[in-house]
Design an enzyme around this catalytic site. Structure first.
Site, PDB file in Angstrom:
ATOM      1  N   CYS A 118       0.858  -1.380   0.031  1.00  0.00           N
ATOM      2  CA  CYS A 118       0.101  -0.023   0.152  1.00  0.00           C
ATOM      3  C   CYS A 118       0.992   1.416  -0.069  1.00  0.00           C
ATOM      4  CB  CYS A 118      -0.863   0.154   1.231  1.00  0.00           C
ATOM      5  SG  CYS A 118      -0.136  -0.581   2.877  1.00  0.00           S
TER       6      CYS A 118
ATOM      7  N   HIS B 257      -2.726   5.774   6.328  1.00  0.00           N
ATOM      8  CA  HIS B 257      -1.293   6.221   6.284  1.00  0.00           C
ATOM      9  C   HIS B 257      -1.375   7.744   6.001  1.00  0.00           C
ATOM     10  CE1 HIS B 257       0.247   1.942   6.537  1.00  0.00           C
ATOM     11  NE2 HIS B 257      -0.242   1.663   5.375  1.00  0.00           N
TER      12      HIS B 257
END
Ligand code: NAD
Length: 355
Positions: free
Chosen positions: A140, A220
């Protein structure tokens, strides 16, 4: 029709299964589970054929009253490609089995790069996977970095990327993860492994990354400094990123200040599971000082690799051009946030270098 199986129906696997099922040129033959938990029940309710990932655990499914269509080897016999979405490292254990059934394989970013013939990011290196037996969709964080670095490198040339990755401690369902009340340099060694991972899909760029882990589960956050080989103004860079079809440039008027509002927005517009498949870049953060670009972006760890898995399947098994595959994936998923919110306003005005 490309016949697809998903081995490992967890955070990534369940999303990849839905994305595959939405493709006009793919058939989701089935998904596998190790045990008949709530995710197995959800797969069944979605109408997906369920296979026991571990053949000698079929009794557990029978005892729970969960019907299965067979075991993993049965699934592998019925498909052209397996998408391995097992926990990190388990994919490597599965590789021999996949090879013995003669299926193509797509692995995830938790595996080492040498598990597959290539590593994959649709924007950065689609063709490197073309016609191979296997590929690995990068993680990711690496996906999020690659989607920004590739266009900057193509347009301006990149001399150095420095990125600080503020990583979520765990996914929302991972009640055993942490930290609960701390901010951890993670890994404490600098630079982190993420830079070399970017080099698996963009080989000739210098990238230093630093990692932290924080008590958050939603997304994130990346803080980027990219040194360029030319000196564009900030509006040029914003327009470039607004033109990227897996990047959502968050406009100031949206009043989105973090992951909470981003995820709320995703749910408000009807995104399945509140998923954000795009990089979410704060437009105001995109600035240029001399030859340095700065920006903040958020990456939804559960979602950004999902469209990449779909494109990786086409790269392995078809000759569909990259841009056509990406457009097909985006359209079938309903990826309407790309560009800049408001870019399609009534006056038809789009963000340009002059804005
Ligand atoms: P997960 O733990 O949510 O899901 C993994 C699933 O595989 C679970 O349902 C588990 O029961 C099942 N499983 C375990 N052993 C198995 C076996 N032997 N055979 C079949 N199934 C088995 O994990 P995840 O977060 O979906 O991660 C999967 C992969 O995707 C990893 O490589 C990870 O690094 C990568 N990835 C994860 C994220 C993320 O943020 N969650 C993001 C990008 C990439």
């Amino acid at each position: 029709m490309i016949r697809v199986g998903v081995n490992g129906y967890g955070t990534i696997g369940k999303r990849v299964a839905d994305a595959v099922a939405a493709q006009p040129d793919m058939e989701l033959v089935g998904v596998s589970k190790t045990r008949p938990n709530y995710e197995a029940d959800a797969a069944r309710r979605r109408g997906y054929s369920l296979y026991a990932a571990v053949p000698d655990r079929t009794d557990a499914f029978a005892e729970a009253g969960v019907e299965i269509a067979g075991t993993l080897p049965d699934l592998l016999e019925a498909i052209d490609v397996v998408v391995d979405c097992c926990p990190s490292g388990v994919g490597a254990d599965n590789r021999t089995l996949y090879e013995s059934h003669g299926v193509h394989a797509v692995y995830q970013g938790g595996e080492d790069a040498d598990i597959a013939d290539a590593s994959f990011n649709a924007r950065a290196n689609f063709e490197a996977t073309r016609g191979g037996r296997s590929t690995r969709v990068v993680s990711c964080n690496t996906t999020g970095l690659s989607r920004v670095i590739a266009p900057l490198q193509e347009r301006y040339g990149v001399s150095k990327v420095r990125a600080t990755l503020v990583r979520r401690g765990g996914d929302p369902s991972q009640s055993d993860r942490g930290p609960i009340n701390d901010v951890l340099p993670d890994p404490v060694t600098v630079p982190s492994h993420h830079g070399p991972d970017v080099n698996t899909v963009i080989p000739d760029v210098a990238v230093d990354t630093l990692g932290l882990t924080v008590p958050a589960t939603q997304m994130h956050t990346h803080s980027l400094n990219v040194s360029l080989e030319s000196e564009p103004d900030a509006a040029d860079v914003r327009a470039l990123l607004a033109g990227e079809d897996r990047t959502f440039l968050i406009p100031p008027e949206a009043s989105i200040d973090g992951a909470g509002a981003l995820k709320e927005f995703a749910r408000d517009v009807g995104r399945p599971r509140g998923d954000l498949w795009e990089n979410c870049v704060w437009e105001q953060s995109v600035n240029v000082v001399d030859d340095d670009v700065y920006l903040f972006q958020n990456v939804h760890q559960e979602a950004d690799v999902v469209p990449e898995n779909v494109d990786a399947i086409r790269a392995l098994l078809t000759d569909v051009p990259a841009d056509e595959s990406i457009a097909r994936t985006n359209e079938t998923l309903g990826m309407g946030l790309a560009g800049r919110l408001g870019a399609d306003r009534a006056d038809g005005r789009r963000l340009t270098a002059g804005d």
